[in-house]
Design a protein around this motif. Structure first.
Motif, PDB file in Angstrom:
ATOM      1  N   VAL A   1       2.339  -8.819 -15.934  1.00 13.81           N
ATOM      2  CA  VAL A   1       1.518  -8.441 -16.932  1.00 13.81           C
ATOM      3  C   VAL A   1       0.948  -6.921 -15.968  1.00 13.81           C
ATOM      4  CG1 VAL A   1      -1.217  -7.850 -17.737  1.00 13.81           C
ATOM      5  CG2 VAL A   1       0.494  -9.490 -18.471  1.00 13.81           C
ATOM      6  N   GLY A   2       1.720  -5.873 -16.404  1.00 14.80           N
ATOM      7  CA  GLY A   2       1.303  -4.965 -15.334  1.00 14.80           C
ATOM      8  C   GLY A   2      -0.463  -4.386 -15.291  1.00 14.80           C
TER       9      GLY A   2
ATOM     10  N   PHE B   1       6.782   1.190   6.307  1.00 12.69           N
ATOM     11  CA  PHE B   1       6.062   2.601   5.611  1.00 12.69           C
ATOM     12  C   PHE B   1       5.764   2.140   3.923  1.00 12.69           C
ATOM     13  CE2 PHE B   1       5.303   6.309   3.596  1.00 12.69           C
ATOM     14  CZ  PHE B   1       4.521   6.877   4.958  1.00 12.69           C
ATOM     15  N   LEU B   2       6.849   2.413   3.529  1.00 16.21           N
ATOM     16  CA  LEU B   2       6.282   1.808   1.719  1.00 16.21           C
ATOM     17  C   LEU B   2       5.344   0.317   1.245  1.00 16.21           C
ATOM     18  CD1 LEU B   2       9.284   3.216   1.091  1.00 16.21           C
ATOM     19  CD2 LEU B   2       7.607   4.293   0.571  1.00 16.21           C
ATOM     20  N   LEU B   3       5.549  -0.337   2.423  1.00 17.70           N
ATOM     21  CA  LEU B   3       5.147  -1.498   2.159  1.00 17.70           C
ATOM     22  C   LEU B   3       3.605  -1.590   2.409  1.00 17.70           C
ATOM     23  CD1 LEU B   3       4.305  -4.649   1.827  1.00 17.70           C
ATOM     24  CD2 LEU B   3       4.727  -5.315   3.564  1.00 17.70           C
ATOM     25  N   ASN B   4       3.097  -0.261   3.695  1.00 15.64           N
ATOM     26  CA  ASN B   4       2.391  -0.228   3.387  1.00 15.64           C
ATOM     27  C   ASN B   4       1.412   0.341   2.459  1.00 15.64           C
ATOM     28  OD1 ASN B   4       0.172  -0.673   5.598  1.00 15.64           O
ATOM     29  ND2 ASN B   4       0.227   1.357   6.629  1.00 15.64           N
ATOM     30  N   ILE B   5       2.156   2.032   1.775  1.00 18.03           N
ATOM     31  CA  ILE B   5       0.924   1.932   1.125  1.00 18.03           C
ATOM     32  C   ILE B   5       0.804   1.506  -0.553  1.00 18.03           C
ATOM     33  CG2 ILE B   5       1.813   4.010  -0.628  1.00 18.03           C
ATOM     34  CD1 ILE B   5       2.667   5.610   1.660  1.00 18.03           C
ATOM     35  N   GLY B   6       1.713   0.157  -0.279  1.00 15.64           N
ATOM     36  CA  GLY B   6       0.984  -0.900  -1.006  1.00 15.64           C
ATOM     37  C   GLY B   6      -0.034  -1.157  -0.799  1.00 15.64           C
ATOM     38  N   LEU B   7       0.208  -2.084   0.227  1.00 17.33           N
ATOM     39  CA  LEU B   7      -0.819  -2.355   0.235  1.00 17.33           C
ATOM     40  C   LEU B   7      -2.162  -1.768   0.917  1.00 17.33           C
ATOM     41  CD1 LEU B   7       0.653  -4.403   3.856  1.00 17.33           C
ATOM     42  CD2 LEU B   7      -0.036  -5.950   1.540  1.00 17.33           C
ATOM     43  N   GLU B   8      -2.352  -0.547   0.772  1.00 18.90           N
ATOM     44  CA  GLU B   8      -4.139  -0.094   0.713  1.00 18.90           C
ATOM     45  C   GLU B   8      -4.512   0.536  -0.731  1.00 18.90           C
ATOM     46  OE1 GLU B   8      -3.308   4.444   2.212  1.00 18.90           O
ATOM     47  OE2 GLU B   8      -2.439   3.862   3.970  1.00 18.90           O
TER      48      GLU B   8
ATOM     49  N   ALA C   1       5.458  -8.455 -10.785  1.00 15.71           N
ATOM     50  CA  ALA C   1       4.166  -8.646 -10.068  1.00 15.71           C
ATOM     51  C   ALA C   1       4.617  -7.598  -9.578  1.00 15.71           C
ATOM     52  CB  ALA C   1       3.771  -9.503  -8.700  1.00 15.71           C
ATOM     53  N   ASP C   2       4.978  -6.048 -10.467  1.00 16.16           N
ATOM     54  CA  ASP C   2       4.865  -4.990  -9.846  1.00 16.16           C
ATOM     55  C   ASP C   2       3.807  -3.869 -11.437  1.00 16.16           C
ATOM     56  OD1 ASP C   2       6.390  -2.799 -11.944  1.00 16.16           O
ATOM     57  OD2 ASP C   2       7.626  -4.102 -11.115  1.00 16.16           O
ATOM     58  N   ALA C   3       3.830  -2.839 -10.898  1.00 19.34           N
ATOM     59  CA  ALA C   3       2.874  -1.806 -11.407  1.00 19.34           C
ATOM     60  C   ALA C   3       2.778  -2.323 -12.722  1.00 19.34           C
ATOM     61  CB  ALA C   3       2.266  -0.528 -11.113  1.00 19.34           C
TER      62      ALA C   3
ATOM     63  N   GLY D   1       4.341  -3.573  -4.549  1.00 17.44           N
ATOM     64  CA  GLY D   1       3.100  -3.453  -5.751  1.00 17.44           C
ATOM     65  C   GLY D   1       3.673  -2.322  -6.637  1.00 17.44           C
ATOM     66  N   HIS D   2       4.832  -1.022  -6.214  1.00 14.58           N
ATOM     67  CA  HIS D   2       5.363  -0.461  -7.251  1.00 14.58           C
ATOM     68  C   HIS D   2       7.397  -0.742  -6.953  1.00 14.58           C
ATOM     69  CE1 HIS D   2       1.746   0.495  -5.644  1.00 14.58           C
ATOM     70  NE2 HIS D   2       1.516   1.563  -6.403  1.00 14.58           N
TER      71      HIS D   2
END
Ligand SMILES: *Cc1c(COP(=O)(O)O)cnc(C)c1O
Length: 430
Positions: A409-410, A283-290, A373-375, A213-214
């Motif tokens: 679109v972000g 780990f970074l993916l997991n933060i995105g998933l949150e 598909a990112d912010a 997501g980022h």
């Protein structure tokens, strides 16, 4: 939502890592290639798959597994595996059940990289594909199947054509032929679409997109529903239903039941091909998933407003967003993704290709990048970027018009996004 399952929001935030007394609250990064054992015998049992446990990160790593487990729970599957990219996930998902001499059927409107993988690289390995129009009838699509066909593949929302898949129809066709349906669910994510509920057997993701997501980490995932009965089609899937010589004659379906498919992908394909994500990326993916459950609805809300604005401008020739009334896929989107599709849409400007390119160059807030598909809101011209390897004929078959602009679109303020698009149109010389 099934009774015993937590809600998606809770799974996004908490699933996968359940610390015990005194352990870190946040999923730790197990940045270790290897893991210690006390006896040689303990380690030997791991290599024979008689015990489960970590021994080398190419096969399994606790950080990666925690995130895979979260994605499995989000999709309602029994098991999942992370890969180093979406491309690796697609390749492994098919290569796990197809070998030289085999064939599979795929929707033709798919991501450009996937199209190349299928049409060029898998062919070099002796795995053949037939592309079909996903909107054709059951009978028409069934004609593409051969005795050596091992899978049916499609994207729930195709990138960049924005076709919405009739998942039930595809599942019916696949199951009538005795093969699994593999769905790339990257664009709607499990927040907006649950392909397993409609009969899909295996789901893949480019986690690079909304899940991360980022735009920080390239990654992929494969999720198994556990529903496909490999043993009922034992002759078709010998890799799963017959002994694996590289593990002393172990048979995956016998030893691992519903986990057979993901176990084989892990202990055989990952062992031999090695496309693992780094624990740091997991780990970074997991933060995105949150925050996936918060971001995806905002992407959709902003995208619908932008699509409606584009449609209101006389300079715009066409807008393709499945949630616009009158869109060819509106009804399918309402059925399979009632809460929204995604933030991505396509459109073209009157005057064609050159005008579209000029519009893109006029944008200031909205950036030209090879991403979706990112912010941050971004644009791309597939015919000159992601799909430039394709011939005009292949472009049309992949649903890509020469003037097509892909807009992702972000989650900025939508008024600012629309203002930027407005000035880009207003400042066109032609
Ligand atoms: C980006 C994308 C892929 C490929 O994923 P990577 O992470 O870039 O390797 C596959 N499918 C879809 C739908 C995608 O958008």
């Amino acid at each position: 939502m099934k009774k015993d399952k937590k809600h998606l929001e809770t799974i996004c935030v908490q699933a996968g890592w359940t610390p015990k007394k005194g352990e870190p609250r946040v999923l730790p990064i197990y940045q270790s290639t290897t893991f210690k054992y006390e006896t040689s015998e303990q380690m030997g049992r791991l290599f024979d798959l008689e015990d489960s446990g970590y021994f080398y990160t190419r096969l399994q790593n606790p950080t990666n597994d925690a995130v895979a487990s979260k994605i499995a729970q989000l999709e309602g599957g029994v098991a999942a595996m992370l890969t180093s990219s979406g491309q690796a996930a697609t390749f492994y998902a098919l290569f796990n059940i197809c070998s030289a001499g085999d064939h599979f059927v795929s929707a033709s409107a798919i991501y450009g990289g996937t199209y190349n993988l299928f049409a060029v690289t898998l062919k070099k390995l002796g795995i053949d594909v037939t592309f079909v129009n996903q909107d054709a009838s059951d009978e028409e699509i069934a004609k593409a199947f051969q005795p050596n066909t091992k899978a049916l593949f499609a994207e729930s929302i195709s990138n960049p054509a924005m076709n919405v898949l009739d998942i039930e129809k595809f599942a019916r066709i696949a199951h009538n032929q005795g093969v699994p349906l593999i769905v790339d669910n990257t664009f709607p994510t499990p927040i907006n679409c649950n392909p397993f509920d409609w009969g899909a057997d295996i789901i893949i993701h480019s986690t690079t997109k909304y899940m991360d997501g980022h735009a920080t980490s390239v990654g992929g995932a494969i999720v198994d529903s556990g529903n496909f009965d490999w043993d009922a089609q034992s002759d078709k899937f010998p890799g799963l239903t017959q002994p694996d010589e590289s593990y002393h004659g172990l048979t995956y379906t016998k030893s691992f039941g519903k986990n057979a498919y993901i176990t084989k992908a892990t202990v055989q394909l990952m062992r031999d091909l090695g496309s693992i994500p780094s624990p740091m990326n997991a780990f970074l993916l997991n933060i995105g998933l949150e925050t996936l459950h918060l971001r995806v609805p905002r992407h959709c809300e902003n995208a619908l407003k932008v699509a409606e604005y584009l449609q209101s401008r006389p300079e715009i020739a066409w807008v393709n967003y499945p949630k616009l009334k009158g869109n060819k896929y509106y009804e399918l989107a309402e059925k399979y993704m009632p809460n929204g599709t995604c933030g991505v849409m396509t459109f073209g400007l009157k005057g064609g290709r050159d005008v579209s390119v000029q519009f893109m160059d006029n944008l200031k807030l909205v950036a030209i990048v090879t991403h979706v598909a990112d912010a941050r809101t971004c644009v791309l011209h597939p015919a000159s970027h992601t799909h430039r390897q394709l011939t005009d004929e292949q472009l049309v078959s992949a649903g890509v018009a020469p003037d097509l602009i892909r807009l992702s679109v972000g989650i900025e303020n939508v008024d600012d996004i629309i203002k930027d698009i407005e000035q880009a149109i207003d400042n066109m010389a032609i």
